[in-house]
Write an enzyme that holds these catalytic residues in place. Sequence first.
Site, PDB file in Angstrom:
ATOM      1  N   ASP A 192      -1.522  -2.148   5.651  1.00 28.76           N
ATOM      2  CA  ASP A 192      -2.286  -2.939   4.691  1.00 28.76           C
ATOM      3  C   ASP A 192      -3.692  -3.215   5.227  1.00 28.76           C
ATOM      4  O   ASP A 192      -3.867  -3.543   6.404  1.00 28.76           O
ATOM      5  CB  ASP A 192      -1.545  -4.275   4.476  1.00 28.76           C
ATOM      6  CG  ASP A 192      -2.112  -5.089   3.330  1.00 28.76           C
ATOM      7  OD1 ASP A 192      -2.142  -4.571   2.207  1.00 28.76           O
ATOM      8  OD2 ASP A 192      -2.508  -6.250   3.560  1.00 28.76           O
TER       9      ASP A 192
ATOM     10  N   GLU B  55       6.343   7.603  20.647  1.00 25.58           N
ATOM     11  CA  GLU B  55       7.521   7.318  21.486  1.00 25.58           C
ATOM     12  C   GLU B  55       8.810   7.588  20.716  1.00 25.58           C
ATOM     13  O   GLU B  55       9.876   7.675  21.291  1.00 25.58           O
ATOM     14  CB  GLU B  55       7.532   5.838  21.903  1.00 25.58           C
ATOM     15  CG  GLU B  55       6.412   5.443  22.839  1.00 25.58           C
ATOM     16  CD  GLU B  55       6.263   3.916  22.897  1.00 25.58           C
ATOM     17  OE1 GLU B  55       7.195   3.189  22.477  1.00 25.58           O
ATOM     18  OE2 GLU B  55       5.191   3.463  23.333  1.00 25.58           O
TER      19      GLU B  55
HETATM   20  C1  NOJ Z   1      -3.639  -4.895  -0.160  1.00 23.52           C
HETATM   21  C2  NOJ Z   1      -2.347  -5.104  -0.876  1.00 23.52           C
HETATM   22  O1  NOJ Z   1      -1.975  -3.907  -1.502  1.00 23.52           O
HETATM   23  C3  NOJ Z   1      -2.578  -6.228  -1.851  1.00 23.52           C
HETATM   24  O2  NOJ Z   1      -1.520  -6.362  -2.756  1.00 23.52           O
HETATM   25  C4  NOJ Z   1      -2.826  -7.489  -1.068  1.00 23.52           C
HETATM   26  O3  NOJ Z   1      -3.150  -8.539  -1.956  1.00 23.52           O
HETATM   27  C5  NOJ Z   1      -3.974  -7.306  -0.087  1.00 23.52           C
HETATM   28  N1  NOJ Z   1      -3.925  -6.058   0.612  1.00 23.52           N
HETATM   29  C6  NOJ Z   1      -3.964  -8.403   0.945  1.00 23.52           C
HETATM   30  O4  NOJ Z   1      -2.898  -8.206   1.826  1.00 23.52           O
END
Ligand code: NOJ
Length: 554
Positions: A221, A269
């Site tokens: 993310d 790993e």
């Molecule tokens: C990207 C994620 O896909 C989204 O849903 C989220 O709100 C933001 N990152 C923050 O984590």
Amino acid sequence: MNSQSAALSSATPRLESIRSPRQWWKDAVIYQIYPRSFADSNGDGIGDLAGITVHLDYLAGLSIDAIWLSPFYVSPQADAGYDVADYRQVDPLFGTLEDFDVMLAAAHARDLRVIVDVVPNHTSTAHDWFAAALAAGAGSPARARYIFRDGAGESGENPPNNWQSLFGGPAWTRAADGEWYLHLFDSSQPDLNWRHPDVLEEFDSILRFWLDRGVDGFRVDVAHGLIKHDDLPDHDFDAPFEGTGNFGPMWDQDDVHAIYQRWNGVLAEYGGERIMVAEAWVSPPERLSRYVRADEMQQAFNFEFMTVGWDATGLRRSIDAARAITGEVGATTTWVMSNHDVVRHVSRLGLPDPTSWPKGISASDAQPDYRLGLARARAMTLLVLALPGSAYVFEGEELGLPDHTTLRDEDRMDPGFFRSGGRDVGRDGCRIPLPWSGSEPGFGFGPTDKTWLPQPVEFGELAVDRQDGVAGSTLELYRAALALRRGRALGAGDLTWHVSTPTVLHFSNSGVRVVVNFGHSPLPLPHGLELILSSGPGAVVAGGLQPNHAVWLV
Ligand code: NOJ
């Protein structure tokens, strides 16, 4: 270089990435499950891990290679789980670790790999580290794991800089003792300090925790956000920028790559078949390809392609650029049309401007033409699934689901709606619980009629059981296209363009001719070829490919 920067660059010595000859991800089809909206097993209206297990045969029947699960970890759910309080536990909303293990084993038994989300840019304010940071006070070691600063102005009453939260409003919130903490998203999502050795070590350990359980990889993310410019300078938000990505001193800083080199070593790993896929909204595409160099991640979402819309010229340009640029670093491209953060492509492609990119669609906006959007979406499916590389499918796109475009404000849950004071309607419209049965309460989402967001009535006709085995349905189109793609190894093939004009894209891959009609009049098809798949029952009339349709020929 301060000691924390040194910690980052002298991270675990770089291990060579072990890439097996197979490199399964290079042509894989990966299906995104948004757990809270996929299937509910216990009747609370929120999807869960046991609900996924129940439907694994359905998923295996799609001829996909892997599933990716959005977060199911312990979380206050301020941002639907992207605000993690405990990275090693399943939130009771979604079940237990045992439910996870059962789901994972059952997926593997069906030859489906499983990728989980890792959320490293920020924790939840409910995370132990943040509670400790608040309690320990200004200047404490516990605060150094986050980005706390003094405020500007005579008594520090203003935020330290002018950065804005992606969800609206300032990216800084003031703690009770006067210091400010940075949050590029919601105030409940404080950004971690990735220059701090504790953060690096903790995430190595989190990755190993899930790798030890047997996961096949991670979707990372906000992969472009972990490192901020050391000086946290003001950003000129009005500066002209040619691109679709995030830009500024908070995004895509060069030092971020040291983290993924380190993680590449952690994954290596585990034998070389585990992957990372970057969620990195960066541009131009050359910047994105840096995330998939041989010693970093294996994939990055190709969002630039997703934003093009129904535009033959733009798609041709985007496809060629993405393939060339990722090819330079030895990676393949991912083709993505929808996910849980954007308006579903069925709805986007049915808008008056099918290249537009709304953040959400509300009842007061121009409504998409569903039939037109679906026709184009199905044609795009035949285009995308015939491209070499890896493809992502967002849950429900195989049913032709549109966004819920008439949600009432009182039903909305997305923090983006609240922080923007309703200016952005937010992302709830694409996150509606799936319809499994057209006649049951909640369209079969679970054993009760509860669904955490209301479903539009049209979902009934689109339910799995209404499309299953029905010739010409969107579900059967996906099943056929995905099976043919696998059978003919299109993901591992090569692409030759035959015709590319503003109204036609026509290419071949591994002996399959793909023709898409972007124009307004029927298009004569090449003679002497056999039709193996068309995007809809009315695609070809008297030898002419109808507008907004596509075919595969051999
Ligand atoms: C990207 C994620 O896909 C989204 O849903 C989220 O709100 C933001 N990152 C923050 O984590």
